[in-house]
Design a protein around this motif. Structure first.
Motif, mmCIF file in Angstrom:
data_model
loop_
_atom_site.group_PDB
_atom_site.id
_atom_site.type_symbol
_atom_site.label_atom_id
_atom_site.label_comp_id
_atom_site.label_asym_id
_atom_site.label_seq_id
_atom_site.Cartn_x
_atom_site.Cartn_y
_atom_site.Cartn_z
ATOM 1 N N UNK A 234 -4.518 3.357 8.316
ATOM 2 C CA UNK A 234 -3.322 4.300 8.581
ATOM 3 C C UNK A 234 -2.917 4.129 10.058
ATOM 4 N N UNK A 235 -1.642 3.736 10.132
ATOM 5 C CA UNK A 235 -1.321 3.367 11.387
ATOM 6 C C UNK A 235 -0.187 4.598 11.929
ATOM 7 N N UNK A 236 -0.449 5.108 13.312
ATOM 8 C CA UNK A 236 0.244 5.861 13.931
ATOM 9 C C UNK A 236 0.915 5.518 15.346
ATOM 10 N N UNK A 237 1.864 5.605 15.892
ATOM 11 C CA UNK A 237 2.432 4.966 16.839
ATOM 12 C C UNK A 237 2.022 5.833 18.181
ATOM 13 N N UNK A 238 1.477 7.087 17.752
ATOM 14 C CA UNK A 238 1.195 8.095 19.045
ATOM 15 C C UNK A 238 0.399 9.045 18.715
ATOM 16 N N UNK A 239 -0.222 9.665 19.517
ATOM 17 C CA UNK A 239 -1.480 10.698 19.337
ATOM 18 C C UNK A 239 -0.995 11.934 18.481
ATOM 19 N N UNK A 240 0.340 12.180 18.107
ATOM 20 C CA UNK A 240 0.781 13.000 17.243
ATOM 21 C C UNK A 240 0.417 12.629 15.804
ATOM 22 N N UNK A 241 0.087 11.386 15.585
ATOM 23 C CA UNK A 241 -0.516 10.837 14.320
ATOM 24 C C UNK A 241 0.348 11.349 13.074
ATOM 25 N N UNK A 242 1.419 10.983 12.873
ATOM 26 C CA UNK A 242 2.215 11.445 11.704
ATOM 27 C C UNK A 242 1.653 11.080 10.329
ATOM 28 N N UNK A 243 0.661 10.076 10.183
ATOM 29 C CA UNK A 243 0.239 9.530 9.233
ATOM 30 C C UNK A 243 -1.031 10.369 8.919
ATOM 31 N N UNK A 244 -1.711 11.290 9.687
ATOM 32 C CA UNK A 244 -2.808 12.034 9.744
ATOM 33 C C UNK A 244 -3.840 10.745 9.566
ATOM 34 N N UNK B 214 2.305 -4.740 -6.189
ATOM 35 C CA UNK B 214 1.456 -3.554 -6.421
ATOM 36 C C UNK B 214 0.692 -3.073 -5.003
ATOM 37 N N UNK B 215 0.373 -1.727 -5.001
ATOM 38 C CA UNK B 215 -0.567 -1.295 -4.127
ATOM 39 C C UNK B 215 -2.086 -1.499 -4.367
ATOM 40 N N UNK B 216 -2.797 -1.086 -3.494
ATOM 41 C CA UNK B 216 -4.370 -1.166 -3.895
ATOM 42 C C UNK B 216 -4.855 0.036 -4.689
ATOM 43 N N UNK B 217 -6.039 -0.183 -5.409
ATOM 44 C CA UNK B 217 -6.537 0.889 -5.912
ATOM 45 C C UNK B 217 -8.002 0.278 -6.250
ATOM 46 N N UNK B 218 -8.929 0.975 -6.352
ATOM 47 C CA UNK B 218 -10.403 0.629 -6.836
ATOM 48 C C UNK B 218 -11.026 0.291 -5.297
ATOM 49 N N UNK B 219 -12.077 -0.345 -5.313
ATOM 50 C CA UNK B 219 -12.962 -0.825 -4.411
ATOM 51 C C UNK B 219 -12.399 -1.967 -3.405
ATOM 52 N N UNK B 220 -11.121 -1.839 -2.867
ATOM 53 C CA UNK B 220 -10.609 -2.689 -2.131
ATOM 54 C C UNK B 220 -10.023 -2.184 -1.093
ATOM 55 N N UNK B 221 -9.274 -2.935 -0.098
ATOM 56 C CA UNK B 221 -8.325 -2.525 0.823
ATOM 57 C C UNK B 221 -7.142 -1.674 0.191
ATOM 58 N N UNK B 222 -6.912 -0.452 0.562
ATOM 59 C CA UNK B 222 -5.795 0.313 0.020
ATOM 60 C C UNK B 222 -4.456 -0.104 0.834
ATOM 61 N N UNK B 223 -3.609 -0.001 0.389
ATOM 62 C CA UNK B 223 -2.287 -0.201 0.925
ATOM 63 C C UNK B 223 -2.060 0.402 2.379
ATOM 64 N N UNK B 224 -2.123 -0.372 3.483
ATOM 65 C CA UNK B 224 -1.776 0.272 4.744
ATOM 66 C C UNK B 224 -0.531 0.851 4.567
ATOM 67 N N UNK B 225 -0.671 1.795 5.687
ATOM 68 C CA UNK B 225 0.589 2.795 5.829
ATOM 69 C C UNK B 225 0.914 2.824 7.229
ATOM 70 N N UNK B 226 1.967 3.077 7.693
ATOM 71 C CA UNK B 226 2.397 3.431 9.300
ATOM 72 C C UNK B 226 3.389 4.312 9.181
#
Lengths: 415, 67
Positions: A203-213, A150-162
């Motif tokens: 959220x993790x983006x590999x370059x300044x184009x920041x595809x994960x916003x 499961x991913x995160x919800x509530x007052x915790x770390x939410x699922x990191x995304x890249x």
């Protein structure tokens, strides 16, 4: 099969783009509950009123998040969707699935839920929409048996995304996929046990184009960058020009720092890298001629969020450059992140995001508490740098120095 | 902030939870005078050892197992 007309939903089937209504109608052939759901959505559109009640405590054994309770506020009229809970499934790094994995996920969901999904939600997770309380544990067990969590919800770390990172993108300045996987595994307690003042998103983006916003959506944005010079291939620049590419209009005119010059005679570009903010517009516009530098890493930014207590914030730079070193298990990043969490957890009010806490307490206090150095890149908004501070002790020192006939400047935050 | 050895902290947490049906980590930290981070870490460890268990009622509570 329902006989009800749904004229407002039918409007959403028009046009040449995909329609969720078409897809729901297809699902309804297998799952009659989807018909009821569409009737309820049509009613919401007519009345301009949502008929879902948010919340309620539902979950699976051992987890404090990952399931979001949804109840219809008209259960007598729409009994099939009286309970319609959402399950968040932790997506793989960069959203790379095998077709087998997707098929498995869908099979589990057709067995235990409505069969409807958001692939993917804004959180990054695979969102499974609509099941009953009775099915939650069995659904989780089947997901778990098939290697999903499961991913995160509530007052915790939410699922990191890249973003897809080096798997598909030449601009990636570090291995976003590895970092996302690493953080997800490392912070399982933080992900599944809500213990914080509110949510925290990475959220993790590999370059300044920041595809994960990430800059607009993450409490901690990790955005790839480089600290040497942009690599320029002058032969490729000439080729762009010879093919009719307007360098002045397409590149120079859009450079926010005016740090690029173009020699029309020689058809050569030169970049004043010291004044470049790594916005990456030029590289995106001329990918065959320009490449990111060779000394790569990431910028850390903090505080992005949508409007809640305060208005929407973009993230601030807190660390202009960090080497993301796989070999040492990203130790420097862990150290910074855990210091941030400690300060936020100790000081924030309920439902106060870290960006809002910094706004309330001041960047100075944040930097002092976390031991981060104030740097000029910490701009609050253009042409302002509020991160140069004077503390009472500075005034005392100034007074003392003035009496002694010396000059004293404002001090930096770190001590 | 009080300065406890891990064994002392563990004993303090147990002692506090003996008096409650359930508690939030923050309340435990306040009651025994240490940072919440220290309590978080120790509680996670004790939960993994099966001494404590979590209850999720909107937020996380902790309780003595089988109490």
């Amino acid at each position: 099969m329902t006989e009800k007309k749904r004229p407002l939903l039918d409007e959403l089937k028009k046009g040449k783009w995909p329609s969720f209504v078409n897809e729901m109608e297809k699902s309804a052939a297998k799952k009659p509950v989807v018909n009821t759901l569409m009737d309820l959505v049509e009613r919401s559109y007519e009345e301009k009123r949502v008929h879902w009640k948010h919340g309620g405590i539902v979950g699976v054994r051992g987890y404090g998040g990952g399931v979001i309770g949804r109840y219809c506020d008209l259960p007598e009229e729409y009994p099939d969707v009286a309970e319609f809970h959402t399950i968040r499934v932790n997506q793989p790094s960069g959203w790379f699935y095998t077709s087998d994995a997707i098929r498995t996920l869908c099979d589990v969901w057709e067995k235990h839920g409505s069969g409807l999904t958001n692939m993917h939600g804004a959180t990054g997770d695979a969102i499974l929409l609509g099941t009953t309380t009775d099915h939650l544990q069995d659904c989780f067990n089947d997901l778990s048996d098939n290697g999903f969590d499961l991913g995160g919800s509530g007052s915790n770390l939410r699922t990191p995304s890249a973003c897809c990172g080096p798997a598909r993108c030449e601009y990636a300045c570090f291995d976003t996929l590895d970092l996302c996987h690493h953080l997800t595994n490392e912070y399982q307690d933080e992900l599944h046990r809500p213990m914080w003042p509110y949510k925290f998103k990475i959220k993790i983006s590999g370059c300044p184009n920041d595809c994960t916003s990430s800059i607009a959506r993450a409490d901690l944005s990790i955005i790839g960058t480089w600290r040497d010079n942009i690599q320029v291939n002058q032969e490729a620049v000439k080729e762009y020009v010879n093919n009719g590419f307007d360098v002045k209009e397409e590149v120079l005119a859009h450079c926010p720092c005016n740090c690029i010059t173009f020699d029309e005679e020689k058809k050569e570009l030169s970049i004043d890298d010291e004044n470049c903010t790594r916005c990456m517009h030029c590289i995106s516009a001329m990918p065959k001629a320009l490449r990111v530098g060779k000394e790569k890493g990431a910028t850390l930014l903090l505080g992005g969020k949508a409007t809640i207590v305060q208005s929407a914030f973009l993230s601030w730079v807190i660390k202009p450059f960090i080497k993301l070193d796989k070999e040492d298990g990203y130790q420097e990043l862990h150290d910074i992140l855990e210091r941030i969490w400690d300060w936020w957890d100790e000081n924030a009010k309920v439902r106060e995001r870290v960006g809002e806490l910094i706004y309330r307490k001041g960047m100075g206090e944040f930097l002092k508490a976390t031991g981060l150095e104030p740097v000029p890149q910490m701009v609050h908004h253009p042409r302002a740098n509020p991160y140069f501070f004077w503390y009472p002790e500075d005034f005392a020192a100034e007074k003392e120095a003035s009496e002694a006939g010396k000059e004293v400047a404002g001090s930096e935050v770190s001590e | 902030m009080a300065d406890f050895t891990p064994e002392e902290l563990r004993a303090k947490i147990l002692e506090y939870l003996e008096t409650k049906d359930k508690a939030k980590n923050r309340d435990i930290a306040t009651a025994i005078g240490v940072s919440k981070r220290e309590v978080d870490k120790m509680v996670n460890e004790m939960a993994k050892e099966g001494i404590l268990e979590f209850l999720y009622l909107g937020t996380s509570y902790v309780k003595l197992k089988d109490k």
